[in-house]
Design a protein around this motif. Structure first.
Motif, PDB file in Angstrom:
ATOM      1  N   ALA A   1     -14.060 -48.690 -72.288  1.00  6.68           N
ATOM      2  CA  ALA A   1     -13.970 -47.443 -72.793  1.00  6.68           C
ATOM      3  C   ALA A   1     -13.815 -47.803 -74.481  1.00  6.68           C
ATOM      4  O   ALA A   1     -13.531 -46.880 -75.171  1.00  6.68           O
ATOM      5  CB  ALA A   1     -12.679 -46.670 -72.135  1.00  6.68           C
ATOM      6  N   GLY A   2     -13.373 -49.002 -74.748  1.00  7.75           N
ATOM      7  CA  GLY A   2     -13.040 -49.231 -75.936  1.00  7.75           C
ATOM      8  C   GLY A   2     -11.847 -48.586 -76.638  1.00  7.75           C
ATOM      9  O   GLY A   2     -11.468 -48.330 -77.688  1.00  7.75           O
ATOM     10  N   GLN A   3     -10.935 -48.595 -75.596  1.00  7.97           N
ATOM     11  CA  GLN A   3      -9.373 -47.810 -75.926  1.00  7.97           C
ATOM     12  C   GLN A   3      -8.347 -48.807 -76.065  1.00  7.97           C
ATOM     13  O   GLN A   3      -7.111 -48.213 -76.502  1.00  7.97           O
ATOM     14  CB  GLN A   3      -9.137 -46.836 -74.942  1.00  7.97           C
ATOM     15  N   GLY A   4      -8.456 -50.167 -75.806  1.00  8.76           N
ATOM     16  CA  GLY A   4      -7.261 -51.168 -75.683  1.00  8.76           C
ATOM     17  C   GLY A   4      -6.625 -50.941 -77.009  1.00  8.76           C
ATOM     18  O   GLY A   4      -5.183 -50.602 -77.285  1.00  8.76           O
ATOM     19  N   VAL A   5      -7.322 -50.980 -78.371  1.00  7.29           N
ATOM     20  CA  VAL A   5      -6.580 -51.025 -79.682  1.00  7.29           C
ATOM     21  C   VAL A   5      -6.034 -49.703 -79.719  1.00  7.29           C
ATOM     22  O   VAL A   5      -4.718 -49.598 -80.521  1.00  7.29           O
ATOM     23  CB  VAL A   5      -7.635 -51.347 -80.971  1.00  7.29           C
ATOM     24  N   ASN A   6      -6.750 -48.605 -79.377  1.00 15.01           N
ATOM     25  CA  ASN A   6      -6.193 -47.222 -79.690  1.00 15.01           C
ATOM     26  C   ASN A   6      -4.786 -46.936 -79.051  1.00 15.01           C
ATOM     27  O   ASN A   6      -4.024 -46.348 -79.501  1.00 15.01           O
ATOM     28  CB  ASN A   6      -7.320 -46.102 -79.400  1.00 15.01           C
ATOM     29  N   LEU A   7      -4.788 -47.566 -77.891  1.00 14.90           N
ATOM     30  CA  LEU A   7      -3.504 -47.354 -77.098  1.00 14.90           C
ATOM     31  C   LEU A   7      -2.460 -48.037 -77.491  1.00 14.90           C
ATOM     32  O   LEU A   7      -1.246 -47.603 -77.812  1.00 14.90           O
ATOM     33  CB  LEU A   7      -3.745 -47.816 -75.655  1.00 14.90           C
ATOM     34  N   GLY A   8      -2.697 -49.278 -78.185  1.00 19.20           N
ATOM     35  CA  GLY A   8      -1.678 -50.062 -78.939  1.00 19.20           C
ATOM     36  C   GLY A   8      -1.183 -49.280 -80.173  1.00 19.20           C
ATOM     37  O   GLY A   8      -0.017 -49.256 -80.571  1.00 19.20           O
ATOM     38  N   LEU A   9      -2.267 -48.645 -80.939  1.00 17.25           N
ATOM     39  CA  LEU A   9      -1.717 -47.935 -82.006  1.00 17.25           C
ATOM     40  C   LEU A   9      -1.034 -46.778 -81.898  1.00 17.25           C
ATOM     41  O   LEU A   9      -0.184 -46.343 -82.609  1.00 17.25           O
ATOM     42  CB  LEU A   9      -3.113 -47.420 -82.996  1.00 17.25           C
ATOM     43  N   ARG A  10      -1.385 -45.996 -80.627  1.00 15.16           N
ATOM     44  CA  ARG A  10      -0.197 -45.065 -80.327  1.00 15.16           C
ATOM     45  C   ARG A  10       1.095 -45.392 -79.897  1.00 15.16           C
ATOM     46  O   ARG A  10       1.723 -44.571 -80.223  1.00 15.16           O
ATOM     47  CB  ARG A  10      -1.261 -44.151 -79.164  1.00 15.16           C
TER      48      ARG A  10
END
Length: 275
Positions: free
Chosen positions: A181-190
């Motif tokens: 889903a390409g969401q690993g970095v986004n979760l970290g930024l949240r």
């Protein structure tokens, strides 16, 4: 860019460095480094990756499952420009993503079963570029150059707690998810945004920003949200692992239906972007 931002903010970097011990003492936390240096702070923020040594030192356990896959990664130059567009293809063995980089190259994240990942890692550059081109249907034309390949194991992993005494986890140290889903970095930024808001609010109110009840607020909010997202990504990984023709047909029908439901599609995109 992030390294430059740290320098502009006056942050002291110790790199490379290895933490050998982490101990909370009263209103401070002491870190003992491998070179003998000792550091002291009011709060330790552990963002040292999925295998987090700091998390282990804090005694925080993790749970999850192994996907029996590895993500093969590299940076490649392609015949055609990526036009700042991320491209992903779901293959029987796992998803392949080409992600745009600022220098015009693309970052490859190719999820493969263990044995296949080892085979791909052993290819010479020419053979790897040809296989990658075929797998990507030459969407960006021929692959014209590549960096050395690396690979990392894929796991669903969630820390049982995001906090300890004057200590918090964020990013992959707190949660590791499948890259489809390409969401690993986004979760970290949240995680970063939530921690910033909680710490600033405590500081502005004149409270100890590293007090247990302050950190608990961050940990409770982010672990709840991260768990929901991680389980959702895990469900997607299971769905895209289906091989039965009838299940594959059902999956395709669901994707086409979602594509036609513009409001739901837009809401999912907004959630993925953290909006």
């Amino acid at each position: 860019m992030l390294w430059q931002a740290l320098e502009g903010a006056g942050v002291r970097r110790l790199c490379p460095a290895e933490v050998r011990a982490c101990e909370a003492r009263g209103d401070r936390v002491t870190l003992e480094l491998a070179d003998g240096e000792s550091l002291s702070a009011r709060l330790v923020v552990a963002a040292d990756g999925a295998a987090s040594p700091l998390r282990a030192m804090a005694g925080i356990a993790v749970h999850g499952r192994d996907y029996a896959q590895r993500a093969v990664v590299a940076h490649v130059a392609t015949e055609r420009p990526h036009e700042r567009t991320a491209w992903q293809r779901f293959l029987p063995d796992g998803p392949l993503a080409l992600l745009p980089l600022a220098d015009g190259r693309s970052s490859v994240v190719w999820s493969l079963p263990e044995a296949e990942a080892q085979r791909v890692l052993a290819l010479d550059d020419a053979a790897f570029m040809q296989e990658l081109g075929v797998a990507s249907e030459f969407r960006l034309g021929r692959i014209v150059s590549t960096t050395k390949r690396a690979a990392f194991p894929l796991r669903l992993q969630l820390a049982e707690s995001y906090q300890a005494e004057r200590f918090v986890l964020l990013g992959d140290a707190a949660h590791a998810v499948h890259p489809l889903a390409g969401q690993g970095v986004n979760l970290g930024l949240r995680d970063v945004a939530e921690l910033r808001d909680v710490l600033v609010a405590a500081r502005d109110a004149g409270r100890d920003f590293a007090a247990a009840h302050v950190l608990r607020r961050y940990a409770r909010r982010r672990r709840s949200a991260d768990t929901l997202d991680a389980r959702g990504f895990d469900a997607l990984a299971r769905i895209y692992a289906w091989q039965s023709p009838s299940l594959v047909a059902a999956r395709g029908l669901g994707v086409r239906l979602l594509d036609r439901l513009a409001p739901l599609k837009r809401r999912l995109a907004e959630h993925a972007a953290g909006l």
